[in-house]
Design an enzyme around this catalytic site. Structure first.
Site, short mmCIF file in Angstrom:
data_model
loop_
_atom_site.label_atom_id
_atom_site.label_comp_id
_atom_site.label_asym_id
_atom_site.label_seq_id
_atom_site.Cartn_x
_atom_site.Cartn_y
_atom_site.Cartn_z
N TYR A 9 0.81 -1.30 0.17
CA TYR A 9 -0.01 0.02 -0.23
C TYR A 9 0.88 1.22 0.02
O TYR A 9 0.73 2.09 -1.00
CB TYR A 9 -0.74 0.02 1.15
CG TYR A 9 -1.98 1.05 1.20
CD1 TYR A 9 -2.91 0.84 0.56
CD2 TYR A 9 -1.69 2.05 2.23
CE1 TYR A 9 -3.97 2.29 0.69
CE2 TYR A 9 -2.76 3.07 2.59
CZ TYR A 9 -3.69 3.07 1.45
OH TYR A 9 -4.63 4.18 1.45
N ARG A 66 0.70 10.04 14.21
CA ARG A 66 0.18 10.66 12.97
C ARG A 66 -0.54 11.80 13.04
O ARG A 66 -1.58 11.98 13.79
CB ARG A 66 -0.83 9.55 12.31
CG ARG A 66 -0.76 9.05 11.01
CD ARG A 66 0.23 9.47 10.00
NE ARG A 66 1.07 8.43 9.73
CZ ARG A 66 0.63 7.19 9.03
NH1 ARG A 66 -0.57 7.11 9.22
NH2 ARG A 66 1.35 6.22 8.59
N THR A 73 -1.04 8.15 18.83
CA THR A 73 -2.03 9.22 18.48
C THR A 73 -2.43 8.86 17.19
O THR A 73 -1.67 8.27 16.35
CB THR A 73 -1.37 10.51 18.53
OG1 THR A 73 -0.38 10.95 17.61
CG2 THR A 73 -1.16 10.57 19.99
N ARG A 74 -3.48 9.43 16.95
CA ARG A 74 -4.18 9.47 15.39
C ARG A 74 -4.93 10.72 15.59
O ARG A 74 -5.35 11.31 16.36
CB ARG A 74 -5.20 8.40 15.27
CG ARG A 74 -4.32 7.00 14.89
CD ARG A 74 -3.50 6.82 13.73
NE ARG A 74 -2.97 5.39 13.50
CZ ARG A 74 -1.75 4.97 14.25
NH1 ARG A 74 -1.07 6.03 14.86
NH2 ARG A 74 -1.33 3.73 14.09
#
Ligand SMILES: NC(=O)c1ccc[n+]([C@@H]2O[C@H](COP(=O)([O-])OP(=O)(O)OC[C@H]3O[C@@H](n4cnc5c(N)ncnc54)[C@H](O)[C@@H]3O)[C@@H](O)[C@H]2O)c1
Length: 347
Positions: free
Chosen positions: A147, A279, A212-213
């Site tokens: 990907y 991110r 984290t996102r």
């Protein structure tokens, strides 16, 4: 076709693609939705099928396509790790052969072409938040590479077609986006947590939950797509589109449990290989060039998404009453067959 513009959306029956088709139709365009139904579904676009300006074509973009169009949005590609890792070679082909075919079509028809790239091109980033000039830290032989590297190669192709043939391109790097019509089993964190909470199953966190996102609601993202495509010639991107408000995965789990009123607990599992720790997009470029920034808070977006999954898990589609009442409660939430007789909906 006789609308304002003839616009092709590859991956149009998927999560983001279906919202994009809807928005483009609303703006008076002719829309050709191209999809091989790998992760998409007709259900996502059922409510659009009666519109004479809307057409669906079953086609795999790894094969060439000959149509006449003014604009192309190239979204075709499974987006969740469980799906893109199921057949990694097909994922690479979709990204690379697919991009070549769509760019070839854009070159022949002189269409403007948009690429749904991803924050995954930054890999496990060493720069935080990620700006567009950060070149990324990707493992080229890991399980996510089909990907990540596929999308990176697609970006290369977009810029080479632009430089070599003058194709007008727009490249968006999309960060984690959520909303109605995500699949119940696709393993993405927001849909996973909501489905587990609604079923009263333990919520699974990979790692200790401090990673984290940033989560962008689908309507905000689609608005960014439209602005980028409409930006003046010369604005090619790559441009980050995402919500810069950062949450720990654990905080998201707690929010979902509270908002669903679920009795679910939390279980922790080992972090998968190459899973990024942090991110968060730097969106100053999108703000400056497109006047864009997200407007839907996580709480508001989760409310709409939870409503969708409640409907879906209660047999969504079969119970028109609940679909209609849900539609009234959340007018922005376009359910696949809200307001239609069942017989018409199940075509
Ligand atoms: N949702 C996100 O958070 C996110 C983040 C970054 C990038 N993106 C990108 O946005 C695009 C759409 O993502 P999504 O979340 O809607 O995923 P999705 O899986 O719901 O949609 C992808 C669509 O592409 C179709 N497709 C896959 N391979 C195809 C092929 N070879 N030919 C034709 N159609 C094909 C699928 O059937 C599906 O309808 C993808 O390119 C993805 O990489 C999404």
């Amino acid at each position: 076709m006789h609308g304002q513009r003839r616009i092709m959306v590859t991956g149009g029956t998927g999560f983001l693609g279906s919202f994009l088709c809807e928005r483009l139709l609303r703006e008076g365009n002719d829309v050709l939705c191209v999809d091989n139904y790998y992760t998409g579904s007709r259900e996502n676009v059922l409510h659009l099928l009666d519109d004479p300006r809307f057409e669906v074509l079953r086609h795999d973009i790894t094969f060439p396509l000959y149509v006449e169009v003014d604009e192309i949005y190239n979204l075709a590609c499974p987006a969740s790790p469980v799906h893109y890792q199921f057949d990694p070679v097909q994922t690479v082909k979709t990204n690379v052969h697919g991009a070549i075919n769509m760019l070839g079509l854009a070159k022949r028809t002189k269409a403007k072409i948009f690429q749904a790239s991803t924050s995954e091109v930054y890999g496990d980033p060493t720069v935080h938040p990620q700006t567009e000039d950060y070149r990324g830290s990707v493992n080229p032989i890991g399980p996510r590479a089909c990907y990540d590297e596929g999308k990176r190669c697609a970006e290369t192709l977009f810029f080479d077609y632009h430089r070599q043939y003058g194709v007008e391109i727009r490249v968006a790097r999309i960060f984690n986006t959520y909303g109605p019509r995500m699949q119940t089993n696709d393993g993405r964190v927001v849909s996973n947590f909501i489905v587990q909470a609604l079923r009263g199953e333990p919520i699974t966190i990979f790692g200790n939950g401090t990673q984290t996102r940033s989560f962008c609601y689908v309507d905000d993202l689609i608005d960014g797509f439209i602005r980028l495509m409409g930006a003046p010639t010369g604005v090619t991107g790559p441009i980050n589109l995402g919500n810069p408000v950062e949450f720990q995965v654990r905080e998201l789990a707690e929010m979902v449990i509270e908002m669903t009123g679920s009795k679910s607990g939390i279980t922790f599992k080992p972090l998968p290989a190459d899973d990024p720790i942090q991110r968060k997009p730097d969106i100053s470029c999108a703000t400056k060039e497109l006047g864009w920034q997200p407007t839907v808070s996580l709480h508001e977006g989760l409310e709409r998404t939870i409503a969708y999954f409640e409907w879906k898990l209660s047999g969504g589609g079969g119970t028109m009453l609940s679909a209609n009442s849900l539609h009234q409660a959340y007018p922005n939430l376009l359910l696949p067959n809200a307001g239609r007789p069942v017989s018409e909906a199940i075509r």
